[in-house]
Write a protein that holds these residues in place. Structure first.
Motif, short mmCIF file in Angstrom:
data_model
loop_
_atom_site.label_atom_id
_atom_site.label_comp_id
_atom_site.label_asym_id
_atom_site.label_seq_id
_atom_site.Cartn_x
_atom_site.Cartn_y
_atom_site.Cartn_z
N UNK A 127 0.88 -1.22 0.27
CA UNK A 127 0.15 0.20 -0.05
C UNK A 127 0.77 1.18 0.05
N UNK A 128 0.47 2.19 -0.61
CA UNK A 128 1.24 3.62 -0.85
C UNK A 128 0.99 4.18 0.68
N UNK A 129 2.13 4.75 1.00
CA UNK A 129 2.33 5.40 2.19
C UNK A 129 1.42 6.77 2.10
N UNK A 130 0.82 6.96 3.20
CA UNK A 130 0.15 8.27 3.29
C UNK A 130 1.05 9.44 3.71
N UNK A 131 1.03 10.53 3.20
CA UNK A 131 1.82 11.70 3.41
C UNK A 131 1.12 12.58 4.22
N UNK A 132 1.38 13.23 5.24
CA UNK A 132 0.86 13.88 6.31
C UNK A 132 1.38 15.36 6.07
N UNK A 133 0.64 16.29 6.17
CA UNK A 133 0.90 17.78 6.20
C UNK A 133 1.07 18.04 4.57
N UNK A 134 1.47 19.39 4.53
CA UNK A 134 1.68 19.92 3.32
C UNK A 134 2.97 19.62 2.80
N UNK A 135 3.26 19.02 1.64
CA UNK A 135 4.70 18.48 1.20
C UNK A 135 5.00 19.30 -0.09
N UNK A 136 4.19 20.37 -0.45
CA UNK A 136 4.24 21.23 -1.66
C UNK A 136 5.46 21.88 -1.53
N UNK A 137 5.93 22.59 -0.34
CA UNK A 137 7.00 23.18 -0.03
C UNK A 137 8.37 22.53 0.32
N UNK A 138 8.46 21.34 0.16
CA UNK A 138 9.27 20.62 1.03
C UNK A 138 10.81 20.72 0.26
N UNK A 139 10.64 21.10 -0.88
CA UNK A 139 11.95 21.19 -1.72
C UNK A 139 12.53 22.51 -1.28
N UNK A 140 11.69 23.53 -0.76
CA UNK A 140 12.62 24.57 -0.29
C UNK A 140 13.42 24.60 0.78
N UNK A 141 12.94 23.78 1.66
CA UNK A 141 13.71 23.18 2.95
C UNK A 141 15.23 22.46 2.34
#
Length: 193
Positions: A166-180
């Motif tokens: 099963x695909x792992x569910x992501x929590x939170x907004x990962x849309x800006x993860x690349x900025x980190x």
């Protein structure tokens, strides 16, 4: 032979002209229109005269067939609607008389527009085609609870589960993860004052 062309003399009789016809898509489709997923249409109703005008009241039932949007199995949708059309003698000038100085159509959107005919017959085919194309479903499903295909292996999930993890569910907004990654020294929590 077009089954939806009726002589005015039939419609002018007392009680009008009642009919119930099933017509395949290729008899309705205009020559310049692409083939659709519509397979057949049943047109039933009554065409009657009112002075120099004619009214068609009836029901259109169309069947669309193509593959399911979720699992690619064959699917069909039925469109069923009641229609009332007013026909006036004359040429359809694309409602040129109904356009005001600013190019807006007068009478509002709710005002019913007349359809036109010339000669001694009324051809319902282009009007039936137009109604069916406008009513075409945008999504096709083999059934309402179709589970679709597994995004990893392509197994049809309606036929059973697959062996994929099963695909792992992501929590939170990962849309800006690349900025980190661009700013590794940036604190991850807001600074308290």
């Amino acid at each position: 032979m077009n089954r939806l062309v009726f002589p005015l003399s039939k419609a002018a009789r007392a009680g009008g002209h009642s009919f119930d016809e099933e017509v395949p898509e290729d008899e309705l489709r205009p020559a310049d229109a692409p083939q659709s997923t519509l397979t057949r249409v049943r047109a039933a109703g009554n065409l009657s005269a009112i002075a120099t005008e004619f009214v068609f009241r009836g029901r259109l039932t169309g069947t669309y067939e193509r593959e399911c949007d979720r699992c690619l199995e064959p699917a069909s949708e039925i469109v069923d609607q009641d229609v009332t059309w007013l026909f006036e003698p004359g040429a359809d000038a694309s409602h040129a008389d109904d356009v005001d100085e600013e190019g807006e159509i007068e009478g509002g959107e709710d005002e019913e527009r007349a359809r036109y005919f010339q000669g001694e017959e009324i051809d319902l085919s282009p009007h039936v085609w137009e109604e069916m194309v406008l009513a075409a479903p945008t999504k096709f499903y083999c059934h309402a609870d179709c589970r679709g295909l597994c995004p990893q292996c392509g197994t049809n999930l309606n036929e059973g589960a697959c062996d994929c993890a099963p695909e792992k569910e992501t929590t939170g907004n990962t849309g800006l993860a690349a900025l980190k990654e661009l700013f590794p020294n940036l604190p991850s929590k807001p600074v308290e004052e």
